[in-house]
Design a protein around this motif. Structure first.
Motif, PDB file in Angstrom:
ATOM      1  N   ALA A  98       0.832  -1.203   0.000  1.00  0.00           N
ATOM      2  CA  ALA A  98       0.000   0.000   0.000  1.00  0.00           C
ATOM      3  C   ALA A  98       0.863   1.247   0.000  1.00  0.00           C
ATOM      4  O   ALA A  98       1.925   1.275   0.638  1.00  0.00           O
ATOM      5  N   GLY A  99       0.426   2.277  -0.725  1.00  0.00           N
ATOM      6  CA  GLY A  99       1.220   3.495  -0.786  1.00  0.00           C
ATOM      7  C   GLY A  99       0.420   4.712  -1.196  1.00  0.00           C
ATOM      8  O   GLY A  99      -0.802   4.663  -1.404  1.00  0.00           O
ATOM      9  N   PHE A 100       1.141   5.819  -1.314  1.00  0.00           N
ATOM     10  CA  PHE A 100       0.581   7.103  -1.722  1.00  0.00           C
ATOM     11  C   PHE A 100       1.258   7.514  -3.019  1.00  0.00           C
ATOM     12  O   PHE A 100       2.492   7.453  -3.133  1.00  0.00           O
ATOM     13  N   ALA A 101       0.465   7.920  -4.011  1.00  0.00           N
ATOM     14  CA  ALA A 101       0.998   8.229  -5.336  1.00  0.00           C
ATOM     15  C   ALA A 101       0.660   9.653  -5.759  1.00  0.00           C
ATOM     16  O   ALA A 101      -0.426  10.172  -5.458  1.00  0.00           O
ATOM     17  N   PHE A 102       1.588  10.267  -6.480  1.00  0.00           N
ATOM     18  CA  PHE A 102       1.384  11.587  -7.084  1.00  0.00           C
ATOM     19  C   PHE A 102       1.608  11.474  -8.584  1.00  0.00           C
ATOM     20  O   PHE A 102       2.573  10.856  -9.045  1.00  0.00           O
ATOM     21  N   ASN A 103       0.703  12.043  -9.373  1.00  0.00           N
ATOM     22  CA  ASN A 103       0.810  12.098 -10.827  1.00  0.00           C
ATOM     23  C   ASN A 103       0.673  13.561 -11.238  1.00  0.00           C
ATOM     24  O   ASN A 103      -0.338  14.199 -10.951  1.00  0.00           O
ATOM     25  N   ASN A 104       1.698  14.084 -11.903  1.00  0.00           N
ATOM     26  CA  ASN A 104       1.676  15.517 -12.226  1.00  0.00           C
ATOM     27  C   ASN A 104       0.690  15.883 -13.316  1.00  0.00           C
ATOM     28  O   ASN A 104       0.284  17.042 -13.430  1.00  0.00           O
ATOM     29  N   GLN A 148      -3.410  17.513 -11.887  1.00  0.00           N
ATOM     30  CA  GLN A 148      -2.594  16.811 -10.904  1.00  0.00           C
ATOM     31  C   GLN A 148      -3.466  15.843 -10.114  1.00  0.00           C
ATOM     32  O   GLN A 148      -4.639  16.121  -9.857  1.00  0.00           O
ATOM     33  N   LEU A 149      -2.873  14.706  -9.738  1.00  0.00           N
ATOM     34  CA  LEU A 149      -3.628  13.683  -9.020  1.00  0.00           C
ATOM     35  C   LEU A 149      -2.828  13.208  -7.813  1.00  0.00           C
ATOM     36  O   LEU A 149      -1.655  12.862  -7.922  1.00  0.00           O
ATOM     37  N   TYR A 150      -3.501  13.201  -6.648  1.00  0.00           N
ATOM     38  CA  TYR A 150      -2.951  12.622  -5.425  1.00  0.00           C
ATOM     39  C   TYR A 150      -3.881  11.471  -5.047  1.00  0.00           C
ATOM     40  O   TYR A 150      -5.097  11.666  -4.922  1.00  0.00           O
ATOM     41  N   ALA A 151      -3.337  10.277  -4.866  1.00  0.00           N
ATOM     42  CA  ALA A 151      -4.211   9.117  -4.649  1.00  0.00           C
ATOM     43  C   ALA A 151      -3.494   8.046  -3.834  1.00  0.00           C
ATOM     44  O   ALA A 151      -2.265   7.965  -3.816  1.00  0.00           O
ATOM     45  N   MET A 152      -4.284   7.211  -3.157  1.00  0.00           N
ATOM     46  CA  MET A 152      -3.758   6.013  -2.528  1.00  0.00           C
ATOM     47  C   MET A 152      -3.611   4.932  -3.600  1.00  0.00           C
ATOM     48  O   MET A 152      -4.436   4.839  -4.516  1.00  0.00           O
ATOM     49  N   SER A 153      -2.561   4.140  -3.494  1.00  0.00           N
ATOM     50  CA  SER A 153      -2.244   3.175  -4.545  1.00  0.00           C
ATOM     51  C   SER A 153      -1.903   1.821  -3.941  1.00  0.00           C
ATOM     52  O   SER A 153      -1.001   1.702  -3.115  1.00  0.00           O
ATOM     53  N   SER A 154      -2.619   0.789  -4.365  1.00  0.00           N
ATOM     54  CA  SER A 154      -2.414  -0.569  -3.865  1.00  0.00           C
ATOM     55  C   SER A 154      -1.635  -1.399  -4.871  1.00  0.00           C
ATOM     56  O   SER A 154      -1.805  -1.254  -6.081  1.00  0.00           O
ATOM     57  N   GLY A 155      -0.754  -2.261  -4.361  1.00  0.00           N
ATOM     58  CA  GLY A 155      -0.042  -3.181  -5.238  1.00  0.00           C
ATOM     59  C   GLY A 155       0.991  -2.501  -6.104  1.00  0.00           C
ATOM     60  O   GLY A 155       0.931  -2.601  -7.331  1.00  0.00           O
ATOM     61  N   ASN A 156       1.949  -1.825  -5.504  1.00  0.00           N
ATOM     62  CA  ASN A 156       2.919  -1.036  -6.251  1.00  0.00           C
ATOM     63  C   ASN A 156       4.164  -1.840  -6.634  1.00  0.00           C
ATOM     64  O   ASN A 156       4.415  -2.073  -7.809  1.00  0.00           O
ATOM     65  N   SER A 191      -1.843  14.994 -20.691  1.00  0.00           N
ATOM     66  CA  SER A 191      -2.367  15.839 -21.772  1.00  0.00           C
ATOM     67  C   SER A 191      -1.232  16.425 -22.606  1.00  0.00           C
ATOM     68  O   SER A 191      -1.480  17.135 -23.580  1.00  0.00           O
ATOM     69  N   THR A 192       0.011  16.137 -22.203  1.00  0.00           N
ATOM     70  CA  THR A 192       1.185  16.636 -22.916  1.00  0.00           C
ATOM     71  C   THR A 192       2.143  15.482 -23.197  1.00  0.00           C
ATOM     72  O   THR A 192       1.857  14.320 -22.895  1.00  0.00           O
ATOM     73  N   SER A 193       3.301  15.814 -23.712  1.00  0.00           N
ATOM     74  CA  SER A 193       4.293  14.795 -24.045  1.00  0.00           C
ATOM     75  C   SER A 193       5.086  14.335 -22.832  1.00  0.00           C
ATOM     76  O   SER A 193       5.916  13.419 -22.962  1.00  0.00           O
ATOM     77  N   ASN A 194       4.868  14.926 -21.662  1.00  0.00           N
ATOM     78  CA  ASN A 194       5.626  14.583 -20.469  1.00  0.00           C
ATOM     79  C   ASN A 194       4.701  14.138 -19.334  1.00  0.00           C
ATOM     80  O   ASN A 194       3.560  14.600 -19.231  1.00  0.00           O
ATOM     81  N   GLN A 195       5.211  13.252 -18.476  1.00  0.00           N
ATOM     82  CA  GLN A 195       4.460  12.810 -17.301  1.00  0.00           C
ATOM     83  C   GLN A 195       5.438  12.350 -16.228  1.00  0.00           C
ATOM     84  O   GLN A 195       6.451  11.715 -16.531  1.00  0.00           O
ATOM     85  N   VAL A 196       5.118  12.700 -14.973  1.00  0.00           N
ATOM     86  CA  VAL A 196       5.941  12.317 -13.833  1.00  0.00           C
ATOM     87  C   VAL A 196       5.043  11.708 -12.761  1.00  0.00           C
ATOM     88  O   VAL A 196       3.951  12.231 -12.487  1.00  0.00           O
ATOM     89  N   THR A 197       5.480  10.615 -12.181  1.00  0.00           N
ATOM     90  CA  THR A 197       4.761  10.043 -11.043  1.00  0.00           C
ATOM     91  C   THR A 197       5.752   9.660  -9.962  1.00  0.00           C
ATOM     92  O   THR A 197       6.910   9.323 -10.248  1.00  0.00           O
ATOM     93  N   ALA A 198       5.297   9.728  -8.717  1.00  0.00           N
ATOM     94  CA  ALA A 198       6.113   9.319  -7.572  1.00  0.00           C
ATOM     95  C   ALA A 198       5.235   8.509  -6.633  1.00  0.00           C
ATOM     96  O   ALA A 198       4.056   8.831  -6.430  1.00  0.00           O
ATOM     97  N   ILE A 199       5.795   7.453  -6.065  1.00  0.00           N
ATOM     98  CA  ILE A 199       5.057   6.560  -5.174  1.00  0.00           C
ATOM     99  C   ILE A 199       5.901   6.289  -3.936  1.00  0.00           C
ATOM    100  O   ILE A 199       7.091   5.960  -4.048  1.00  0.00           O
ATOM    101  N   ILE A 200       5.297   6.426  -2.766  1.00  0.00           N
ATOM    102  CA  ILE A 200       5.943   6.041  -1.509  1.00  0.00           C
ATOM    103  C   ILE A 200       5.025   5.049  -0.817  1.00  0.00           C
ATOM    104  O   ILE A 200       3.798   5.247  -0.795  1.00  0.00           O
ATOM    105  N   GLY A 201       5.576   3.960  -0.309  1.00  0.00           N
ATOM    106  CA  GLY A 201       4.688   2.946   0.254  1.00  0.00           C
ATOM    107  C   GLY A 201       5.392   1.948   1.146  1.00  0.00           C
ATOM    108  O   GLY A 201       6.577   2.046   1.444  1.00  0.00           O
ATOM    109  N   MET A 202       4.604   0.935   1.529  1.00  0.00           N
ATOM    110  CA  MET A 202       5.064  -0.117   2.439  1.00  0.00           C
ATOM    111  C   MET A 202       4.542  -1.461   1.936  1.00  0.00           C
ATOM    112  O   MET A 202       3.411  -1.551   1.434  1.00  0.00           O
TER     113      MET A 202
END
Length: 386
Positions: free
Chosen positions: A32-38, A44-52, A371-382
């Protein structure tokens, strides 16, 4: 020896002993973790993320000793979302794996059920996304299935014993459509070598009607519309055949491991399979093709801390010319043998024209497109294993 051979061929021999030794093991992973998608469709999206790092799951694994080096075995493995309790794999109760079979210490194992293909078995573990980079670090759209996005239903599978480090195997899935033997048919073969610091693998996968047989083989899948959601290949959902050729290797020296993978993926005879929204660009023939190459490096800085970095390049050719460049960086800290915490980041840049025959946008695996040619995501979890 004769007993083992006959049992593997027939897949139906009854055990002679009335009280054969057997065992059943309950196991699982909660990740389980926390994810950010720019940029998720422009926001921008901030969400909880399962199964990383690994899909959250629980399963039952059992064996029964039949004597003479022969055993019966089974696996039932369920995937789920830890944040809402929903079933994974489109609502399938045992969507990750479900099979039963017979195994011989000398001749290998034959299993029947929902299973992994040979690309996953022999090259999947060599990509960064299957190690420390999370699902987001898989190849764009997991187009070559090295990250195991899709399983195979109705499969007969053979896995060899280990012969001085060499293993090999194959899988065949019957389409089950009366009068159309080849429809929805899937088959794969692979081989691997692991000895000391060196690991090598190669796999081949051939899928007929991939939108329905491979991408769309769960309870929630569409039987008429597109199940191929990533923009990397969604415009090729009308393809008659998907073909994947993969290879990879890794070498460990001291605390460091360097690895590389290559795959060639083709969606052949685009425009052949009909259905709602399967061919948005109106292709009438040809194939959507992709080269993919990855180089990855990981370093065990301390017994508890693993660091990783990787670069992946995907080049489309044939019907379109999209290019995807992806960089991954991660750290994994082990609190114990069964519990770890991690942080990962993925950056992707897209260029050219994608499968929808429009300007390519970044679309990191498992995420909504940018929506553009670039995308960044970051995930922190356990992650915890039991």
């Amino acid at each position: 020896m004769k007993k083992s051979l006959l049992a593997l061929a027939a897949l139906g021999v009854f055990a002679g002993a009335a009280h054969a030794q057997s065992s059943v093991t309950l196991y699982g992973i909660i990740d389980a973790g926390f994810a950010f998608n720019n940029n998720s469709n422009g926001e921008q999206l901030y969400a909880m993320s399962s199964g990383n790092l690994q899909g959250s799951r629980w399963g039952l694994r059992g064996t029964e000793d039949l004597g003479g080096g022969l055993k019966a075995l089974f696996v039932l493995e369920n995937g789920f979302n830890v944040f809402n309790g929903r079933l994974g794999q489109g609502g399938a109760e045992f969507g990750r794996q479900a099979y039963v079979g017979l195994g011989s210490t000398q001749f290998g194992t034959v299993t029947l059920g929902r299973q992994y293909d040979s690309v996953v078995d022999y090259t999947g573990a060599l990509e960064a996304g299957s190690q420390w980079a999370t699902f987001a670090g898989a190849h764009p759209g997991d187009l070559d299935n090295m990250n195991n996005a899709n399983r195979v239903n109705n499969a007969i599978k053979y896995t060899s014993a280990n012969y001085a480090g060499f293993t090999f195997g194959g899988l065949y899935s019957l389409g089950g459509v009366a009068g159309q033997f080849n429809r929805n048919q899937i088959w794969s073969v692979g081989l691997g070598y692991s000895q000391g610091p060196l690991q090598l693998g190669a796999g081949y996968l051939n899928v007929r009607d991939p939108n329905f047989s491979f991408f769309g083989n769960t309870p929630s899948s569409s039987t008429t519309g597109s199940n191929m959601l990533s923009r990397v290949y969604s415009g090729f959902a009308s393809a008659k055949t998907q073909q994947v050729i993969s290879a990879g290797g890794a070498y460990t020296f001291g605390a460091a491991t360097i690895g590389a993978t290559y795959s060639n993926t083709m969606f052949k005879d685009v425009g052949t399979v009909t259905g709602t929204g399967l061919n948005p660009a109106g292709f009438t023939s040809g194939a959507g093709k992709f080269h993919n190459a990855e180089i990855n490096f990981k370093y065990q800085l301390t017994p508890a801390l693993l660091l990783g970095v990787a670069y992946d390049y995907t080049k489309g050719y044939g019907l379109t010319d999209a290019k995807y460049q992806q960089a991954m960086l991660g750290a994994d800290y082990f609190l114990s043998k069964r519990t770890d915490v991690y942080i990962n980041g993925v950056y992707q840049h897209a260029s050219g024209t994608d499968s929808t025959n429009t300007s390519a946008v970044a679309n990191i695996n498992g995420l909504s497109p940018s929506s553009t040619s670039n995308q960044v995501t970051a995930i922190i979890g356990m992650r915890h294993k039991f």
